[in-house]
Design an enzyme around this catalytic site. Structure first.
Site, short mmCIF file in Angstrom:
data_model
loop_
_atom_site.label_atom_id
_atom_site.label_comp_id
_atom_site.label_asym_id
_atom_site.label_seq_id
_atom_site.Cartn_x
_atom_site.Cartn_y
_atom_site.Cartn_z
CG ASP A 7 -7.41 0.47 10.36
OD1 ASP A 7 -8.10 0.38 11.96
OD2 ASP A 7 -8.17 -0.16 9.41
NE ARG A 31 -2.38 -2.78 -4.07
CZ ARG A 31 -2.39 -2.94 -3.36
NH1 ARG A 31 -2.37 -1.88 -1.84
NH2 ARG A 31 -2.46 -4.28 -2.01
CG PHE A 72 -12.58 0.28 2.93
CD1 PHE A 72 -10.70 -0.56 4.30
CD2 PHE A 72 -11.81 0.33 2.52
CE1 PHE A 72 -10.56 -1.85 3.84
CE2 PHE A 72 -10.35 -1.02 1.28
CZ PHE A 72 -9.98 -1.54 2.25
CB VAL A 73 -10.06 5.27 2.06
CG1 VAL A 73 -10.52 6.32 2.94
CG2 VAL A 73 -8.33 5.13 3.11
CG ASP A 104 -0.81 1.72 3.60
OD1 ASP A 104 -1.27 1.66 4.42
OD2 ASP A 104 -1.95 0.57 2.06
N GLY A 130 0.90 -1.43 -0.10
CA GLY A 130 0.34 -0.11 -0.18
C GLY A 130 0.73 1.56 -0.24
P1 XMP Z 1 -3.30 -1.89 10.78
O1 XMP Z 1 -5.07 -2.34 10.82
O2 XMP Z 1 -2.32 -3.13 11.00
O3 XMP Z 1 -3.62 -1.20 9.42
O4 XMP Z 1 -3.21 -0.65 11.88
C1 XMP Z 1 -2.99 -1.14 8.54
C2 XMP Z 1 -2.96 -2.31 7.08
O5 XMP Z 1 -4.55 -2.78 6.40
C3 XMP Z 1 -4.75 -1.84 5.27
N1 XMP Z 1 -5.89 -0.98 5.89
C4 XMP Z 1 -6.61 -0.12 4.77
N2 XMP Z 1 -6.10 -0.54 3.82
N3 XMP Z 1 -8.04 0.84 2.98
C5 XMP Z 1 -7.02 0.19 2.83
O6 XMP Z 1 -7.17 0.50 1.65
C6 XMP Z 1 -8.05 1.38 4.78
O7 XMP Z 1 -9.22 2.05 5.06
C7 XMP Z 1 -7.15 0.49 5.51
N4 XMP Z 1 -7.45 -0.13 6.35
C8 XMP Z 1 -5.76 -0.30 7.20
C9 XMP Z 1 -3.54 -0.86 4.65
O8 XMP Z 1 -2.68 -2.32 4.10
C10 XMP Z 1 -2.62 -0.67 6.35
O9 XMP Z 1 -1.13 -1.27 5.71
#
Ligand code: XMP
Length: 195
Positions: A108, A170, A157-158, A105, A49
């Site tokens: 979360d 992407r 979700f983005v 990227d 990402g």
């Molecule tokens: P965590 O939950 O481990 O997440 O902090 C990190 C990874 O989760 C993916 N991620 C997303 N990917 N839209 C996406 O396309 C979103 O809203 C989103 N939220 C989490 C992402 O790969 C990130 O590195």
């Protein structure tokens, strides 16, 4: 924006111009923080990402630097985190004593950055900072903050600018909110984190 939004997308959250401007600001801040006497920076980017963010950010860093990648997976192909983080590609560069900047990227739940931070710490870097383009603090499961944040976003979700849904979108130059699936009441949000 000239191009119409793809049907699956609800609205643009950050235009390409807004991203460009914010990435330049982040670059300026990072340059100040790692100012001379410049040590060589080791940038570690989380696949897949962060690829667009990495490419744009490092062009704003007139510093000596090396780039490596790390692979981590916690999402599968959907919009909800599976919980456990699996390392899918290890870091190849030596990190001992180095100034490491970990780039992702989006922050979360924090599970990915937390797991990768621990992995990098095992290599005994001289310093470790984290930089994310997006921060979604409402979803946090581990108490972690990034040192550099592009934008803070709501719990939605983005996609775009490197971020995907089932490996799509992407390549979009902007960041957009994914439209909720037919029959859903509101925008796609991730399920609340288990206690
Ligand atoms: P965590 O939950 O481990 O997440 O902090 C990190 C990874 O989760 C993916 N991620 C997303 N990917 N839209 C996406 O396309 C979103 O809203 C989103 N939220 C989490 C992402 O790969 C990130 O590195």
């Amino acid at each position: 924006m000239d191009e119409p939004l793809p049907e699956a997308l609800e609205r643009v959250l950050f235009t390409a111009a807004a991203i460009r401007e914010r990435v330049a600001e982040l670059g300026r801040q990072i340059c100040i923080d790692y100012a001379p006497p410049a040590r060589e920076l080791t940038v570690v980017a989380v696949l897949n990402g962060s690829i667009l963010f990495l490419a744009d950010l490092i062009r704003q860093l007139p510093l000596p630097l090396r780039v490596d990648f790390v692979g981590a997976s916690s999402y599968g192909s959907g919009t909800a985190s599976a919980g456990a983080v699996t390392l899918t590609r290890g870091i190849h560069l030596d990190l001992a004593g180095r100034d490491v900047l970990l780039i992702d990227d989006i922050l979360d739940t924090g599970l990915t950055l937390h797991a990768l931070g621990r992995e990098i710490a095992r290599a005994h870097p001289g310093s470790l900072r984290t930089c994310v383009l997006l921060d979604k603090p409402a979803r946090r499961r581990v108490p972690i903050q990034a040192d550099y944040v592009g934008f803070t976003i709501p719990d939605t979700f983005v996609v775009g600018y490197g971020l995907d849904y089932q490996e799509r979108y992407r390549n979009l130059p902007y960041i957009a909110v994914l439209r909720p699936p037919a029959g859903a009441a509101g925008p796609i949000t991730l399920p609340p984190a288990p206690a």
